[in-house]
Scaffold this active site. Structure first.
Site, short mmCIF file in Angstrom:
data_model
loop_
_atom_site.label_atom_id
_atom_site.label_comp_id
_atom_site.label_asym_id
_atom_site.label_seq_id
_atom_site.Cartn_x
_atom_site.Cartn_y
_atom_site.Cartn_z
N ASN A 15 -0.54 12.52 -8.26
CA ASN A 15 -0.18 10.91 -8.36
C ASN A 15 -2.03 10.99 -9.18
O ASN A 15 -3.11 11.67 -9.14
CB ASN A 15 -0.43 9.71 -7.27
CG ASN A 15 -0.46 8.57 -7.80
OD1 ASN A 15 0.36 8.48 -8.32
ND2 ASN A 15 -1.38 7.76 -8.05
N GLU B 201 1.50 11.04 -13.17
CA GLU B 201 1.57 10.20 -14.05
C GLU B 201 0.43 11.46 -15.87
O GLU B 201 1.08 10.78 -16.46
CB GLU B 201 0.52 9.11 -14.46
CG GLU B 201 0.65 7.78 -13.61
CD GLU B 201 1.52 8.05 -12.33
OE1 GLU B 201 0.74 9.71 -11.64
OE2 GLU B 201 1.47 7.37 -11.51
N ASP C 88 -15.45 -7.98 -11.19
CA ASP C 88 -13.27 -6.85 -11.52
C ASP C 88 -13.15 -7.52 -12.79
O ASP C 88 -14.09 -8.37 -13.48
CB ASP C 88 -12.57 -6.72 -10.54
CG ASP C 88 -11.91 -5.25 -10.03
OD1 ASP C 88 -11.49 -5.27 -11.37
OD2 ASP C 88 -11.81 -5.03 -9.68
MN MN Z 1 1.33 6.87 -9.21
#
Ligand code: MN
Length: 450
Positions: A141, A204, A253
């Site tokens: 990931n 990804e 954020d």
């Molecule tokens: Mn992912």
């Protein structure tokens, strides 16, 4: 397919501002980034106390992101969806620019990591792409996480309950810390891929490879079991602890408000790889780049979902005022009365954090908020065109969300013109311009501008 390659291209197109004056990574660079929020790329060449240069605002405009992918803005969503649906394996190489320097002895204090806002807990790495593998090595990931500097070899990492969190839980079951490659200084396609809406189990990196037409290269890390982009500027090799938790935050954020302090795990740095003269890439929390990188994949998800329920979606804007996350403006070609309401429901389902959504006709430019307001003023009746959904799941990034329950009230506004009434009544009146008057306007406009 490196950040450097992209910067060379942008240099040629006049998109880079070189800042040669001495500037501090503590507050000063962030203030410059904010001032040029949707402007050129900023290259800080003289960073106080550091030899590395800092590059910032790389993906701060839609135009530059599309240039990086070599596509027109109209093709962006399709291009992303194609890559999500057709991930391809990147080539793994032995020799990589990022391995020009490989070290075990290293201190985070050597890197010009920025402190962004006044009440932030400290310096934060905000542009890093993190890769990790499951204990059985079957799942990889890649995702973006903020990292708070805690010492020379220690970071705190914010992991929301998504894919990396799942890998972390799997590592916990095995009672083994999780190896993470923390890569900094990357081509925009890698950042975009890291935010892709692909299910757990799909790497990804593979999405990045498709976005880059099969030209993305990976390299094995030296001190941990993980892959990193071969052309990254800098890779921190870390062990994500399954047991040691620490207070992380506060930090501004995406919404431009301070996110709260939470117990989060630490990452211990065990090695580093970097280019000889590595560039440090900065990303301003709540800046336009942050909104675009987080928002574009959501716009794409919304575009796909709404396209399934109405004949044509023209454009979507997760607007800046909405933090690039909470507000969507969607333009559709309406065929049947009620299309806009279905579009609203589809949008809320596609992006669970979405709070307020507005649907307009295609004659309204979704990026022009005055036009959007005009559509609400002239085409919207609250008693008929408003949807309110209380107690829905919301975003914890929104301070008005119920922080305990995570619930919010969603509101949908159908600002499309009613089909049963004559179209002319709702037409956006334009003046008709002869060539003569167009020339006159241009001439006198030029005189007006400073
Ligand atoms: Mn992912």
């Amino acid at each position: 397919m490196s950040l450097r390659g992209f910067l060379e291209q942008m240099e040629a197109e006049g998109e880079i501002l070189h800042i040669k004056e001495k500037i501090s990574p503590r507050f000063e660079i962030a203030a410059m980034m904010k001032a040029f929020d949707d402007g050129p790329i900023l290259l800080f060449e003289n960073v106080k106390g550091y030899s590395a240069k800092v590059v910032a605002n790389v993906c701060a405009t839609r135009k530059r992101i599309c240039r990086a992918l070599n596509i027109s803005e109209e093709r962006l969503y399709q291009k992303l969806i194609e890559a999500w649906r057709n991930p391809t394996k990147p080539k793994i190489v032995k020799d990589a620019p990022v391995k020009e320097v490989v070290r075990e002895k290293f201190s985070l204090s050597e890197i010009p990591i920025l402190t962004h806002f006044k009440y932030d807990a400290g310096p934060y790495i905000t542009s890093a792409v993190i890769s990790a593998k499951s204990p059985d090595k079957k799942v990889e990931n890649i995702s973006i996480h903020r990292l708070q500097v805690l010492g020379n070899d220690k970071l705190a990492i914010r992991i929301v309950p998504r894919h990396l969190h799942r890998l972390w839980l799997l590592a916990k079951e095995e009672n083994k810390d999780l190896d993470v490659a923390i890569s900094i200084g990357l081509h925009p396609a890698v950042h975009l891929a890291a935010t892709a809406a692909v299910p757990f189990g799909i790497s990804e990196y593979y999405v990045a490879n498709t976005l880059l037409g099969g030209k993305f290269r990976l390299v094995e890390c030296e001190h941990i079991d993980a892959y990193a982009p071969a052309e990254a500027e800098l890779v921190l090799e870390g062990k994500l602890s399954i047991s040691e938790m620490i207070d992380e935050g506060p930090l501004v954020d995406i919404t431009g408000t301070y996110d709260i302090k939470r117990k989060q795990p630490i990452v211990k740095i065990v090695g580093v790889m970097h280019r000889q003269d590595y560039l440090y890439q900065a990303l301003l929390p709540s800046g336009n780049e942050h909104k675009l990188l987080m928002g574009l994949s959501r716009e794409t998800t919304i575009w796909e979902a709404v396209s399934k329920v109405v004949p044509k979606v023209k454009a979507i804007n997760l607007s800046r005022g909405g933090g690039g996350w909470l507000h969507a403006i969607i333009s559709i070609e309406k065929q049947t009365e009620g299309d806009a309401k279905n579009a609203l429901l589809a949008a809320f389902a596609a992006h669970p954090s979405l709070k307020h959504a507005i649907v307009v006709d295609t004659d309204i430019n979704v990026y022009n908020l005055e036009e959007v307001e005009w559509a609400i003023a002239t085409r919207f009746q609250a008693s008929e065109d408003l949807i309110i959904i209380p107690n829905a799941r919301g975003s914890t990034l929104d301070p008005s969300t119920d922080q305990e329950m995570g619930t919010t009230t969603k509101m949908g506004i159908d600002a499309t013109r009613p089909l049963k009434k004559p179209k002319e009544k709702f037409e956006k009146a334009e003046t008709s311009k002869s060539r003569n008057v167009e020339e006159l306007i241009e001439k006198y406009m030029a005189k007006c501008s400073p």
